[in-house]
Enzyme design. Sequence first.
Site, PDB file in Angstrom:
ATOM      1  N   PRO A 226     -11.898  11.442  -5.294  1.00  0.00           N
ATOM      2  CA  PRO A 226     -12.805  10.297  -5.081  1.00  0.00           C
ATOM      3  C   PRO A 226     -14.248  10.729  -5.340  1.00  0.00           C
ATOM      4  CG  PRO A 226     -11.961  11.103  -2.977  1.00  0.00           C
ATOM      5  CD  PRO A 226     -11.330  11.961  -4.031  1.00  0.00           C
ATOM      6  N   ASP A 400     -17.172  15.259  -4.131  1.00  0.00           N
ATOM      7  CA  ASP A 400     -15.857  14.813  -3.678  1.00  0.00           C
ATOM      8  C   ASP A 400     -16.023  14.237  -2.273  1.00  0.00           C
ATOM      9  OD1 ASP A 400     -13.286  14.668  -2.620  1.00  0.00           O
ATOM     10  OD2 ASP A 400     -12.604  16.495  -3.631  1.00  0.00           O
ATOM     11  N   HIS A 401     -15.773  12.944  -2.158  1.00  0.00           N
ATOM     12  CA  HIS A 401     -16.053  12.277  -0.872  1.00  0.00           C
ATOM     13  C   HIS A 401     -15.084  12.705   0.222  1.00  0.00           C
ATOM     14  CE1 HIS A 401     -18.092   9.667   1.734  1.00  0.00           C
ATOM     15  NE2 HIS A 401     -18.265   8.628   0.940  1.00  0.00           N
ATOM     16  N   ARG A 402     -14.033  13.434  -0.147  1.00  0.00           N
ATOM     17  CA  ARG A 402     -13.146  13.952   0.896  1.00  0.00           C
ATOM     18  C   ARG A 402     -13.778  15.162   1.583  1.00  0.00           C
ATOM     19  NH1 ARG A 402      -8.153  15.068  -2.882  1.00  0.00           N
ATOM     20  NH2 ARG A 402      -9.919  16.033  -3.941  1.00  0.00           N
TER      21      ARG A 402
END
Length: 428
Positions: A226, A400-402
């Site tokens: 993401p 990376d939004h994680r």
Amino acid sequence: MQQLMVPDIGDFKDLPVVEVLIKAGDVVAVEQPLIVLESDKAVMDVPSTLSCTIREVLIKPGDKVSRGSVIAHIEPAGEGAAAPVVAEAAPAIPEAAPVVTKAEPVAAAPAPSVQAAPAPAAEEVRKPQLALAGPAVRKLARELAVDLDQVPASGPNGRVLREDVLAYVKAQREQPMAAAKLGGGLDLLPWPQVDFAQFGHVERRTLSRIKRISAANLHRNWVSIPHVTNHSQADVTELEALRVQLNGEAREGQAKVTLLAFLIKACVAALQRFPQFNVSLEGDEVVQKHYFHIGFAADTPNGLVVPVIRDAERKGIAALAQEMAELSQLARAGKLSPAQMQGGCFSISSLGGIGGGHFTPIINAPEVAILGVGRAELQPRWNGSAFEPRLQLPLSLSWDHRAVDGAEAGRFLAYLATLLGDFRRVLV
Ligand code: CAO
């Protein structure tokens, strides 16, 4: 009309042809497999030893062939084709080196040589459905029901290796699991099938080995991470003046100090300040790295590669510039070793030398962020009482939004811009 013939294939006689990989009109490159033979011991490719156009194929699957059987009538490529050995007269087939006779027959070699790299132009026109692979790999692929054309190749000259097949099978096995975790997969429409020739003249080219590998990696990264990209800009007016000054003072033979060397140093400082950007995700775990290896995208004639500068926190600007110059040179010559492209924590993709502003770089997994750098331009900036011309550098940070939250990314990028605006702060 010349002929391509089956060369010396050892003690074998009357071997069945299991696959014919060429057809009339095909433009064939050196090392491109022509037919596949099967003995009770092995499956073997018979590759071409020269660039040529196939005029007529004389054998079909099921035929039995021996040394000297004619595979096809051909027309050799003109100037620039790989230079085969030209024999004076008799159509003798040598034991080792394949021979092209001016008179007629042309033997194809039983085993391709890694040194005999195909001429780039010839490789370009190779039909995409013909993966290069040795007999053992081809056999493995058959046993595992793998379509070799789908396997990203990492071997020399675009050859598919045993490890490539195994990695492909592993990835295929994991895909449904990952898709299930994601909630049913991407559920995409099939790729549009278009007969482009109906709209105009077209030609087909095989993607280079580097492009095939990077395409597979980029695609995986794009669909499975993401991504979010923040854009900003840094005032590099003073930094650029320093760079120009340093280059003016440079000793003979010293590598040119580039903006990228400063960027690497500044990114290391930002990674030290925000260690959540120096991680990799593994399932439910976060792997925190305490080393600082920085990759930089390098444009090469064969495609994109990302050499890695190790332990960048321990190196000064001049050393970074020197190492970057050496790695870029190796990259362009296609001589980077795998070790020189491994272990990266964070990547920088600079298009500054080429042009353009902000863009959205794709994260280089298993890293969790990448910096895209555009071309610095003079822009009017308000200094509180008047506009003055300042050199502004476009920065784009994909993350990376994680692994990272938006606020952290905002702080990282703001800090980076501050460092580039006043490089003395890197020391603080
Ligand atoms: N703004 C303005 N000028 C810049 C600049 C920037 N951000 N970055 C570089 N320049 C200037 C340099 O100062 C140099 O000018 P001089 O010749 O006058 O000194 C010129 O542009 C050429 O720079 P360079 O490209 O030789 O050096 P670099 O350190 O900027 O880049 C490298 C090295 C290896 C990154 C580069 O050659 C390259 O391959 N860039 C492409 C990377 C790429 O493809 N990224 C996309 C990946 S995603 O597909």
